[in-house]
Design an enzyme around this catalytic site. Structure first.
Site, mmCIF file in Angstrom:
data_model
loop_
_atom_site.group_PDB
_atom_site.id
_atom_site.type_symbol
_atom_site.label_atom_id
_atom_site.label_comp_id
_atom_site.label_asym_id
_atom_site.label_seq_id
_atom_site.Cartn_x
_atom_site.Cartn_y
_atom_site.Cartn_z
ATOM 1 N N GLU A 313 0.823 -1.268 -0.187
ATOM 2 C CA GLU A 313 0.493 -0.414 0.157
ATOM 3 C C GLU A 313 0.680 0.935 0.886
ATOM 4 O O GLU A 313 0.368 2.157 0.775
ATOM 5 C CB GLU A 313 -0.706 0.194 1.304
ATOM 6 N N ASP A 387 -8.567 -9.426 3.467
ATOM 7 C CA ASP A 387 -8.368 -8.134 4.144
ATOM 8 C C ASP A 387 -9.330 -7.813 5.954
ATOM 9 O O ASP A 387 -9.829 -7.228 5.628
ATOM 10 C CB ASP A 387 -8.273 -6.858 4.030
ATOM 11 N N GLU A 415 -12.791 -2.414 11.659
ATOM 12 C CA GLU A 415 -12.864 -1.753 10.892
ATOM 13 C C GLU A 415 -13.412 -1.716 9.316
ATOM 14 O O GLU A 415 -14.341 -1.587 9.079
ATOM 15 C CB GLU A 415 -11.450 -1.531 9.724
HETATM 16 C C1 BDP Z 1 -6.228 -2.098 5.749
HETATM 17 C C2 BDP Z 1 -6.488 -0.739 6.430
HETATM 18 C C3 BDP Z 1 -5.129 0.116 6.409
HETATM 19 C C4 BDP Z 1 -4.021 -0.772 6.685
HETATM 20 C C5 BDP Z 1 -4.026 -1.657 6.328
HETATM 21 C C6 BDP Z 1 -2.969 -2.765 7.125
HETATM 22 O O1 BDP Z 1 -7.755 -0.404 6.410
HETATM 23 O O2 BDP Z 1 -5.376 1.020 7.082
HETATM 24 O O3 BDP Z 1 -2.829 0.455 7.048
HETATM 25 O O4 BDP Z 1 -5.087 -3.102 5.959
HETATM 26 O O5 BDP Z 1 -2.809 -4.299 7.269
HETATM 27 O O6 BDP Z 1 -6.806 -3.047 6.398
HETATM 28 O O7 BDP Z 1 -1.914 -2.125 6.459
#
Ligand code: BDP
Length: 720
Positions: A313, A387, A415
């Site tokens: 990301e 996720d 989340e």
């Molecule tokens: C996702 C989240 C994000 C996190 C990412 C992670 O939306 O904010 O940074 O995972 O785990 O679920 O690195």
């Protein structure tokens, strides 16, 4: 008593009394949410220590309250002794003093370090038994004494008899930790319970008393590590200014046997260190990290280690230099060689490839690296391949990296589970993954056995939970979300506990000992996850689109990359719905063992909860329930949303056993949940109907709004 003993004695009392003991000073006084108020404000979590009301049990306990015997001098044993004093005082109304000279005495509680070889996880196991007229809490380690002490207090809080008391327990996993996604500015990524607990601007001089209460809550569950900052890390945590701040927090954690860890920004050698590169094979970069780690250990001698999100990301990582995850992790591991610390490297990766299936990404990047990681590295894997969805199949990495210790990453913060307004008890989510069979060494090769090391012989084993804490007075925003923190902690200690056992325990410790009320709350909690799945993502739908992760937005089709849209995941079209991951689709199923493939390969045999994870199913296809896909979806969305009413009824039935403040707080949140459940139901049903082109089956309330109206309300929600 010698002067030293007197000092220790007062230190014990201070440790205890400064903390929860109904003292609002432990709270953050800066926010309105943090104000103490009358009634049960939830601050004391599961360590409420309400007076024991069962007279016969109380008289049993009182027989062991003439002294607390503790000859070990260590800081953590002293903490345990202090905790016992606080607990006994509140449970039994009796002040019990601690002494180191108790030879030949009976009628007390003795905390004893056993000698001999370690047979348990770092000797952290404990034993509690009656002997010589005393209750003996023994362990090979100080941590074990503390865990045994909390177990004894838990037993007493639940007003259980101590006749014939004999308990022994040791953790199945070695590193049991919380991951905080807390930013240095006090915000929390995916946090729904206020601001961060860590007040970086006040540290190191001012150490908020709340840190102690945080530590005791964790230690009472057996959690022995905490990563203080977000995985999307700021380089500033590697500066001397911040290291001393972290050291101040670590000195509080240490008293409770908790090691402090940091998330690191992989490009810190460049951004903070002023080097021209952060290439893990560059000698200067390697030297920089070595020096950095040494600098940290100077301030924090028991530092736990690093957690790393790299090449994920948009975060920097070794691949920026053509290196692998193993190159990056091993460079850091080398810096930890002289110390006890470890490197936890996350496997949450997925590339912006429009033709790829994100499901497959972590496996594709990590499995080829099996055997290439330094022994000090643990690879931390999210429970599912995407996720933290309300329901996911287990990640295919589990079982497929036999030469690399794999740690579990669960998400406690909600989340994708309705933030702080939806009651979703998560133990069943955690258990579902842990109990899944990978079949890597034949039937019975569960994910739990991968995680606890028994399947592949990993000695470094880990379970991490993304924390749901914040500076809300009750820590977690939703009062029932405390149960998720609790459940994570208990399962990280013993993954064989059942969701039901944990719920029963938590309710009795935290909410009520009224049996009838407890039963209503328990049945509500145990069904809450399925109810949520039904109105949110039934039959294997998922919805990890970007943005706030809350508002229903299944129509969202614009994103900087395809897997950052909603339509990528559900694949609704005029023929049907779902992501084909069989050989005719992305073939992600091939990442599992044949036995697992067999379960999920054939749409007519795939259990409904996983159906749309693996198959694109025609709208009129008849399912095992006798209904078509469209009918089944509508049934789930509607009964799910309706079931929130049932949750409200259960909560109301429990009212006589509940504190009025807690009752009202949850009752109000349930009203929000009901409204939002309908919102989600309507958004999905109206949107999917544009493809299915069928009416909502008879018997269900006709839609009160149009798709355009729902879209509008979602847009208002998402407006800046
Ligand atoms: C996702 C989240 C994000 C996190 C990412 C992670 O939306 O904010 O940074 O995972 O785990 O679920 O690195």
């Amino acid at each position: 008593m010698t002067k030293r003993h007197l000092l220790l004695f007062f230190a014990c009392i201070l440790i205890g009394l400064k903390s929860f003991a109904a003292d609002p000073s432990g709270a953050d006084a800066s926010g309105a949410d943090a104000m103490a108020s009358e009634g049960d404000d939830g601050y004391r979590l599961w360590l409420k220590y309400e007076p024991v009301t069962n007279a016969s049990v109380k008289s049993e306990y009182l027989k062991y309250t003439t002294f607390i015997g503790c000859s070990a001098k260590g800081e953590i044993v002293q903490t345990a002794s202090g905790e016992l004093q606080v607990g006994l005082k509140q449970l039994l109304g009796k002040s019990v003093s601690a002494t180191s000279s108790f030879a030949g005495r009976s009628g007390g509680i003795v905390l004893r370090i056993e000698t001999g070889a370690d047979t348990t996880q770092q000797g952290e196991g404990y034993r509690i038994q009656l002997s010589g007229g005393n209750i003996i809490v023994s362990s090979k380690s100080e941590n074990g004494i503390l865990y045994g002490t909390f177990a004894l207090l838990r037993h007493m809080q639940m007003q259980q008899t101590i006749k014939g008391l004999s308990m022994a327990s040791s953790p199945k996993v070695r590193y049991r930790m919380l991951n905080h996604w807390d930013n240095p500015d006090g915000t929390i990524e995916r946090g729904y319970a206020g601001q961060s607990l860590w007040k970086w601007y006040e540290l190191p001089e001012r150490v908020d008393p709340r840190y102690t209460d945080y530590a005791r809550a964790n230690a009472s569950l057996g959690i022995n590590g905490t990563v203080l900052n977000n995985v999307n890390a700021s380089a500033r945590f590697m500066s001397q200014e911040y290291i001393v701040k972290v050291a101040a927090v670590a000195s509080v954690m240490r008293k409770y046997g908790i090691k402090t860890y940091l998330s690191v920004y992989f490009a810190a050698p460049k951004t903070l260190g002023g080097l021209t590169t952060s290439d893990p094979l560059d000698p200067q970069v390697r030297a920089w990290w070595k020096e950095k780690v040494a600098q940290i250990y100077k301030e924090i001698p028991d530092f736990g280690g690093f957690l790393v999100k790299a090449n994920s990301e948009g975060e920097p990582g070794p691949q920026d230099y053509g290196r692998t995850h193993a190159d990056g992790a091993n460079m850091l591991a080398e810096a930890f060689k002289p110390y006890d610390g470890i490197v936890v490297w996350r496997a949450f990766v997925y590339k912006a490839d429009p033709n790829a299936d994100r499901f497959k990404a972590a496996y594709e990047e990590f499995v080829p690296l099996d055997g290439k990681f330094d022994p000090k590295v643990i690879v931390q894997v999210k429970n599912g391949p995407i996720d933290f969805q309300p329901r996911e199949p287990f990640s295919p990495l589990f079982g497929n990296m036999p030469k690399t210790p794999l740690g579990m990453e669960f998400q406690i913060t909600q989340e994708y589970l309705g933030f702080a307004t939806h009651a979703v008890y998560e133990a069943p989510i955690f258990k579902e993954c842990l109990d899944s069979d990978t079949y890597v060494n034949g039937a019975g090769s569960t994910v739990a056995k991968v995680i606890d090391g028994s399947l592949h012989g990993y000695t470094r084993t880990l379970m991490a939970g993304v924390a749901n804490t914040g500076n809300s007075r009750n820590w977690t925003g939703h009062p029932l979300a405390q149960a998720n923190w609790y459940a994570f902690g208990r399962l990280s200690w013993d993954h064989q506990l059942t969701s039901e056992q944990i719920a029963r325990e938590w309710i009795a410790l935290t909410l009520t000992q009224n049996q009838k009320a407890g039963e209503h709350i328990k049945s509500f909690m145990l069904r809450s996850r399925e109810i949520y799945v039904d109105y949110n993502t039934p039959i294997g739908l998922s919805r990890p689109w970007m943005g706030v992760h809350f508002a229903p937005e299944p129509w969202q089709n614009k994103g900087s990359r395809p897997d950052w849209t909603a339509v990528y995941y559900h694949r609704a079209d005029s023929t049907g719905l779902g992501f084909d991951r069989t050989t005719s689709g992305s073939n992600a199923l091939a990442q599992y063992r044949p036995e697992v493939q067999k379960k999920w390969n054939n749409p007519d045999q795939t259990p409904l909860p996983y159906l749309l994870w693996f198959h694109h199913v025609r709208w009129d296809h008849k399912l095992s329930t006798g209904r078509s896909l469209w009918e089944e979806l509508c049934t789930r969305f509607y009964t799910g949303a309706d079931s929130v009413k049932w949750m409200q009824q259960q909560w109301d039935l429990a009212k006589p056993g509940l504190d009025p403040q807690v009752y009202t707080d949850v009752a109000e949140r349930l009203k929000v949940q009901r409204r939002e459940a309908i919102w989600w139901r309507d958004a999905w049903v109206l949107y999917l109907q544009t493809f299915a082109k069928q009416p909502v089956p008879q018997g269900f309330e006709p839609q009160k709004q149009t798709l355009e109206e729902v879209k509008k309300s979602v847009n208002v929600y998402l407006m800046r």
